[in-house]
Motif scaffolding. Structure first.
Motif: not given
Length: 143
Positions: A85-89, A130-136
């Motif tokens: 998830a981190i890599q994709k975001a 999460e704040k930077v990417f907007g992803v949980k």
């Protein structure tokens, strides 16, 4: 002029006896002092210290007891889902690991460890991502 009474004089002083100080332990171990004591016939005490001068390792019993004790469980690492998830975001935002590190005020090595799965999850760091990417990211850590 007043005259003094030349009567019997007595001294209230007590005699003072001076003693030699005891030799220090370091001086007693001095080879010259030991040789002199041997020549004069004085008693010389020798003590054999246990395992003195040997290169033996510590007793196995102590290490064995430490190994037998309860060892802490392995630390939890970042799950594969969170890594992906981190890599994709990050790729979706078109940022590098170094840029992400600057955005979340962490070292680039921290971001690299999270993406490689070597990092121990820190809720504060995940919150920043999460704040930077907007992803949980925090609900997906394996337990």
């Amino acid at each position: 002029m007043p005259s003094r009474n030349p009567g019997a004089m007595s001294q209230d002083w007590e005699p003072v006896v001076l003693h030699r100080s005891k030799p220090k332990a370091q001086d007693l171990r001095n080879p010259k002092a030991v040789n002199q004591a041997l020549r004069s016939g004085a008693e010389v005490q020798t003590i054999k210290k246990y395992d003195a001068g040997s290169n033996k390792k510590a007793a196995a019993g102590t290490a064995f007891k430490l190994d037998e004790g309860t060892e802490p469980a392995a630390l939890q690492r970042v799950s594969a889902e969170t890594r992906q998830a981190i890599q994709k975001a990050r790729i979706a935002k078109k940022t590098s690991q170094a840029e992400l590190a600057k955005l979340i005020s962490e070292r680039p090595q921290v971001v690299q460890d999270y993406e490689n799965g070597k990092a121990v999850p820190n809720q504060a760091v995940l919150s920043k991502m999460e704040k930077v990417f907007g992803v949980k990211l925090r609900g997906k850590i394996a337990k």
